[in-house]
Motif scaffolding. Structure first.
Motif, PDB file in Angstrom:
ATOM      1  N   GLU A 101      -0.567   3.684  -2.603  1.00  0.00           N
ATOM      2  CA  GLU A 101      -2.000   3.587  -2.853  1.00  0.00           C
ATOM      3  C   GLU A 101      -2.629   4.917  -3.267  1.00  0.00           C
ATOM      4  O   GLU A 101      -3.638   4.931  -3.974  1.00  0.00           O
ATOM      5  N   GLU A 134     -10.068  -1.367  -4.129  1.00  0.00           N
ATOM      6  CA  GLU A 134     -10.353  -1.270  -2.704  1.00  0.00           C
ATOM      7  C   GLU A 134     -11.394  -2.308  -2.268  1.00  0.00           C
ATOM      8  O   GLU A 134     -12.115  -2.861  -3.095  1.00  0.00           O
ATOM      9  N   LEU A 177       0.787  -1.230   0.000  1.00  0.00           N
ATOM     10  CA  LEU A 177       0.000   0.000   0.000  1.00  0.00           C
ATOM     11  C   LEU A 177       0.821   1.283   0.000  1.00  0.00           C
ATOM     12  O   LEU A 177       0.240   2.375   0.080  1.00  0.00           O
TER      13      LEU A 177
END
Length: 213
Positions: A28, A200, A25
């Motif tokens: 992200e 997500e 992440l």
């Protein structure tokens, strides 16, 4: 489970996944255009030179994104593993280990605060205390940007990316959160909802921008 034990469980769970979380992440925000826009708006309204606190910062990728745009950022996380991962990857960010209910920061230290998907680990009864702490460490008229999953459910994980964990994710009602902020010394300036991006988890998300009164 009492509050202390629950916080310990959250801390240990994030320690367990810290390295994998960072690997997966750290970039992200590249796939979150709305988040970037809101963070940019926050920066534009932050007192020049005032530090920005990133609460529940994880490995610090949001704080690092803000630092790349000229902010002096401080990342705060419950997990020592997350703090260590952040320090290793993002030397431009100052990291502190600490709890949302007792932030490791001085009164009126920050010009603004970011708290993305972090109050979701608190018991509902702990939210007013957390918001009081956020208000304490904000400068007068400082901004707080919150995000969280919308709903009433509690999702429990005992396995995360193949690692054993014990952590709850509490979904929240935007109107309730706005009310708690308003009664806790904030003026809510913006509420926004969006659906999930393709990469997500499939939840609806809320953003609340509030100013310390």
């Amino acid at each position: 489970m009492d509050d202390h034990a629950r916080h310990d469980s959250v801390r240990h769970s994030y320690d367990t996944v810290a390295q994998e979380y960072t690997t997966r992440l750290h970039a992200e925000l590249e796939g979150k255009p709305l988040d970037r826009a809101l963070l940019t708006a926050l920066l534009e309204q932050t007192e020049p030179g005032a530090p920005v606190g990133d609460l529940g910062c994880g490995p610090g990728h949001v704080a690092a994104w803000l630092a790349e745009r000229g902010a002096r950022t401080v990342g705060v996380d419950l997990s020592a593993g997350m703090v260590a991962a952040g320090r290793a990857r993002f030397p431009a960010v100052e990291f502190r280990q600490g709890d949302l209910l007792e932030l490791p920061a001085g009164d009126a230290e920050f010009g603004s605060l970011v708290a993305l998907y972090t109050v979701i680990h608190l018991d509902p009864g702990e939210l007013p205390r957390a918001f009081a702490e956020m208000r304490r460490v904000l400068r007068p008229a400082g901004l707080l940007l919150l995000s969280f999953h919308i709903g009433e459910e509690v999702r429990h994980l005992d396995e995360w990316w193949g690692h054993p964990v014990d952590v709850d994710f509490r979904f929240l009602d935007p109107a309730h959160i706005a009310g708690l902020l308003a009664s806790g010394g904030f003026t809510v300036e913006m509420r926004l909802e969006r659906t999930h991006y393709a990469h997500e988890a499939e939840t609806r998300r809320a953003y609340v921008l509030a100013r310390r009164t």
